[in-house]
Every structure is written in structure tokens, then in C-alpha cells.
Design a protein around this motif. Structure first.
Motif, PDB file in Angstrom:
ATOM      1  N   SER A 166       0.789  -1.090  -0.148  1.00  0.00           N
ATOM      2  CA  SER A 166       0.192   0.026   0.057  1.00  0.00           C
ATOM      3  C   SER A 166       1.081   1.121   0.135  1.00  0.00           C
ATOM      4  O   SER A 166       1.961   1.185   0.442  1.00  0.00           O
ATOM      5  CB  SER A 166      -0.963  -0.033   1.339  1.00  0.00           C
ATOM      6  OG  SER A 166      -1.661  -1.009   1.296  1.00  0.00           O
ATOM      7  N   ASP A 213       0.750  -0.899 -11.688  1.00  0.00           N
ATOM      8  CA  ASP A 213       0.307   0.537 -11.137  1.00  0.00           C
ATOM      9  C   ASP A 213       1.405   1.514 -11.240  1.00  0.00           C
ATOM     10  O   ASP A 213       1.262   2.752 -10.781  1.00  0.00           O
ATOM     11  CB  ASP A 213      -0.259   0.178  -9.651  1.00  0.00           C
ATOM     12  CG  ASP A 213      -1.513  -0.460  -9.515  1.00  0.00           C
ATOM     13  OD1 ASP A 213      -1.653  -1.358  -8.464  1.00  0.00           O
ATOM     14  OD2 ASP A 213      -2.356  -0.227 -10.566  1.00  0.00           O
ATOM     15  N   LEU A 252      -1.441  -3.316  -4.470  1.00  0.00           N
ATOM     16  CA  LEU A 252      -0.791  -2.499  -5.558  1.00  0.00           C
ATOM     17  C   LEU A 252      -0.312  -3.715  -6.384  1.00  0.00           C
ATOM     18  O   LEU A 252       0.050  -4.780  -6.024  1.00  0.00           O
ATOM     19  CB  LEU A 252       0.485  -1.835  -5.146  1.00  0.00           C
ATOM     20  CG  LEU A 252       0.067  -0.351  -4.500  1.00  0.00           C
ATOM     21  CD1 LEU A 252       1.121   0.159  -3.669  1.00  0.00           C
ATOM     22  CD2 LEU A 252      -0.253   0.485  -5.669  1.00  0.00           C
ATOM     23  N   VAL A 275       5.932  -0.045  -8.178  1.00  0.00           N
ATOM     24  CA  VAL A 275       5.686  -1.488  -7.567  1.00  0.00           C
ATOM     25  C   VAL A 275       6.532  -2.317  -7.948  1.00  0.00           C
ATOM     26  O   VAL A 275       6.487  -2.654  -9.269  1.00  0.00           O
ATOM     27  CB  VAL A 275       4.136  -1.500  -7.945  1.00  0.00           C
ATOM     28  CG1 VAL A 275       3.743  -2.838  -6.868  1.00  0.00           C
ATOM     29  CG2 VAL A 275       3.271  -0.335  -7.202  1.00  0.00           C
ATOM     30  N   LEU A 305      -3.633   3.773  -2.048  1.00  0.00           N
ATOM     31  CA  LEU A 305      -3.336   2.596  -3.145  1.00  0.00           C
ATOM     32  C   LEU A 305      -3.069   1.486  -2.282  1.00  0.00           C
ATOM     33  O   LEU A 305      -2.037   1.364  -1.685  1.00  0.00           O
ATOM     34  CB  LEU A 305      -2.222   3.003  -3.969  1.00  0.00           C
ATOM     35  CG  LEU A 305      -2.360   4.333  -4.914  1.00  0.00           C
ATOM     36  CD1 LEU A 305      -2.280   5.668  -4.007  1.00  0.00           C
ATOM     37  CD2 LEU A 305      -1.124   4.151  -5.943  1.00  0.00           C
TER      38      LEU A 305
END
Length: 119
Positions: free
Chosen positions: A16, A90, A86, A117, A83
């Protein structure tokens, strides 16, 4: 209205991150739609999420629905993008932006903040 984005960084898949966008203006934001858009390398900029400042109504791209959450803090005049879950796809430069209700295009942009990510 000026926008200043912060947050972002590096996360592992499944992790996150939180992005925040501070709006500085003496004007009321009541007539604005605040949005988050992103641009991955070699791809066009795409819509991620938006929130109607006055009533808090939100909208999301299908690719992030149920994973990302957009919210606003009227007192702090900030718009956050949470977010979660993930994915490597992303990874992008995320921009906060604003437009007047009824306008099709975002006309006010903050600087981008990088989200990376790893798998």
C-alpha cells in the motif's frame, strides 16, 4: 488554485501507499472536481480516480476500482489517494489535478509523484 502532490515511493506487489494533494487557494473549491491521473512510461496519461469536492461523490477507473480509495479533507484542503493491493502495472507518475464541474478536461495540475511497484 495550486496543487502540491506528495507521497508515493516504492512498494512491493500487494502493498500500500498513500498519495496526498494539497490545494492552496483563497477560492472555494466547492465547484471543483479533484482528480488523480497517472502516466506510465511509454503510455498515455490515464484517469485513475476523482472526487467532487462539494458532496464527495467519487469515480474510479475500472483498473483500480476496489483497490484505490479517493477522499478529501475539507478542513485541510487535501485530496488523498489510498493505493492498496498494488500491482506492478500500477507503476506510473501520478498527478493530482482539478477542473470545474462540467468541464471535460482537467485544467489545473500539480507536479507528478512517482509510484513504483516491484513484483
Amino acid at each position: 488554485v495550486q496543487l502540491q502532490a506528495s507521497g508515493g515511493g516504492l512498494a512491493q506487489a500487494g502493498g500500500s501507499l498513500t498519495l496526498s494533494c494539497a490545494a492552496s487557494s483563497e477560492r472555494t473549491l466547492s465547484y471543483y472536481v479533484m482528480g488523480w491521473l497517472r502516466q506510465a512510461p511509454g503510455k498515455q496519461r490515464e484517469f485513475v480516480a476523482s472526487i467532487l469536492w462539494s458532496e464527495g461523490r467519487t469515480a474510479y477507473a475500472d483498473s483500480v476500482k476496489s483497490r484505490f480509495t479517493v477522499s478529501r479533507n475539507k478542513f485541510k484542503r487535501t485530496v488523498d489517494l489510498q493505493l492498496d493491493s498494488l500491482k506492478p502495472e500500477d507503476t506510473a507518475l501520478y498527478y493530482c489535478a482539478a477542473k470545474m464541474q462540467g468541464d471535460s478536461d482537467y485544467t489545473i495540475w500539480g507536479q507528478g509523484t512517482q509510484v513504483t511497484v516491484s513484483s
